[in-house]
Design an enzyme around this catalytic site. Structure first.
Site, PDB file in Angstrom:
ATOM      1  CG  HIS A 190      -1.917  -1.113   1.199  1.00 19.34           C
ATOM      2  ND1 HIS A 190      -2.199  -1.890   2.300  1.00 19.34           N
ATOM      3  CD2 HIS A 190      -2.683  -1.581   0.186  1.00 19.34           C
ATOM      4  CE1 HIS A 190      -3.125  -2.787   1.961  1.00 19.34           C
ATOM      5  NE2 HIS A 190      -3.430  -2.619   0.689  1.00 19.34           N
ATOM      6  CD  GLU A 240      -0.582   0.505   4.481  1.00 14.24           C
ATOM      7  OE1 GLU A 240      -1.822   0.479   4.452  1.00 14.24           O
ATOM      8  OE2 GLU A 240       0.120  -0.523   4.543  1.00 14.24           O
ATOM      9  CG  HIS A 280       0.609  -3.817   5.230  1.00 12.33           C
ATOM     10  ND1 HIS A 280      -0.157  -3.444   4.163  1.00 12.33           N
ATOM     11  CD2 HIS A 280       1.223  -4.977   4.874  1.00 12.33           C
ATOM     12  CE1 HIS A 280      -0.029  -4.339   3.200  1.00 12.33           C
ATOM     13  NE2 HIS A 280       0.800  -5.284   3.605  1.00 12.33           N
ATOM     14  CD  GLU A 324      -2.069  -3.663   8.879  1.00 18.84           C
ATOM     15  OE1 GLU A 324      -1.773  -2.458   9.053  1.00 18.84           O
ATOM     16  OE2 GLU A 324      -2.521  -4.101   7.808  1.00 18.84           O
TER      17      GLU A 324
END
Ligand SMILES: [Zn+2]
Length: 337
Positions: free
Chosen positions: A62, A65, A157, A221
């Site tokens: 992404h 990020e 991420h 994450e």
């Protein structure tokens, strides 16, 4: 083979789409860098044998990020300049350079829904071509790996949404394989003790490498998404240090796995948005892992009602704005292994 210089900056060259002057060059300590494609760099240690760890580090799948990209680029610079020895065979990927350049999550389609062959269903999107390329590169990397070595993939991420647990990992569905508890303990050494154990196949990069290349793959994450230069990298010290230990071959003994030190969850069911009538009864800013009170009506869609049960369930990745037929959130519950 001595160009580019030790100050060569892979991130800048990726953003500017400037290939290095030579595709292969020497790093400090006898290591070699081999440029594959925009945003894809292989690092080969001077001592390479059948027991050397094969580590795929991907970030920027992404594009907005940015913190994990800066962390990875910082580690690369230190390897390049000889501040950090290289003991692992590494493939570093900046997943979506065009989206990184634009400061966007993606340009045409969410790339982390396009792996495991899904790219073939969306051939006109830029992300589909890139996802297919990343799969090919990952396949070539792991297919060359000898049978006895560790094959590791960390896909890094950050999230826009806040989270009750700031950092967490997603363990892709393993089918018949068992969880690698040593990997969970490695996560703990990176300050990550919240893990979602996925219970079905997915179109994510880590599911692909786990399923097709038997890698120990984890999606991480790591906190909040912010633009380049605006990250507080001290909040990412845990993963930064854990990756540095791993890549430089410092395998410190880790305590054996124990459920009590982790918050493990399993996906119980997806909230599926069937129609435009779908209503999610959670406010826009609701944090990931928010606890759902027993009996709470989480969402409604025509004659379907999603109701929380037991008081232990939590919500993950709520997003009522997805297209019809897609997942608008995951209801999870605690589990032990
Ligand atoms: Zn992401």
């Amino acid at each position: 083979m001595n160009l580019p210089s030790p100050s060569y900056d892979f991130l800048t060259s990726t953003l500017q789409n400037l290939p290095p002057e030579t595709p292969e060059w020497s790093l400090a300590n006898g290591a070699t860098a081999r440029w594959h494609e925009r945003g894809i760099l292989e690092l080969i240690p001077s001592q390479l044998n059948d027991a050397t760890d094969r580590v795929l580090v991907s970030c920027g799948v992404h594009g907005n990020e940015t913190a994990p990209i800066e962390v990875a680029n910082g580690i690369l610079l230190d390897i390049q300049q000889g501040h950090l020895p290289l003991a692992a065979h590494v493939l570093l990927m900046f997943g979506n350079p065009e989206a990184m350049q634009a400061g966007e999550r993606y340009l045409d389609y969410d790339m982390n829904r396009l792996f495991n062959g899904q790219h073939a269903k969306h051939p006109a999107t830029r992300e589909a071509q890139r996802a297919a390329l990343l799969e090919q590169e990952a396949a070539a990397f792991f297919e060359r790996a000898p049978a006895g070595c560790r094959r590791l993939h960390y896909d890094l991420h950050t999230a826009i949404r806040g989270s009750v647990f700031e950092r967490f990992a997603i363990y892709p569905y393993l089918h018949e394989r068992d969880y690698n508890r040593e990997q969970l303990c490695w996560l703990e050494s990176a300050d990550i003790t919240t893990v979602l154990l996925h219970s079905q196949p997915a179109a994510t990069f880590t599911y692909y490498t786990s399923r097709h290349h038997q890698a120990d793959s984890l999606t991480l994450e790591l906190g909040k998404a912010r633009p380049f230069g605006e990250n507080d990298l001290s909040r990412f010290a845990g993963i930064d240090q854990a990756l540095r230990r791993l890549l430089s071959g410092r395998r410190e003994p880790l305590p054996p796995f124990a459920n009590e030190r982790f918050q493990l969850f399993r996906a119980k069911y997806d909230l599926v948005k069937h129609s435009d009538a779908f209503r999610l009864h959670l406010h826009d800013q609701v944090e990931n892992f928010t606890l759902l009170e027993d009996g709470f009506v989480i969402a409604e869609d025509q004659d379907v009602r999603y109701q929380a049960q037991g008081g232990n369930e939590r919500i993950l990745f709520p997003n009522p704005k997805v297209g019809n037929g897609l997942r608008a959130g995951i209801v999870i519950e605690p589990v032990t292994i």
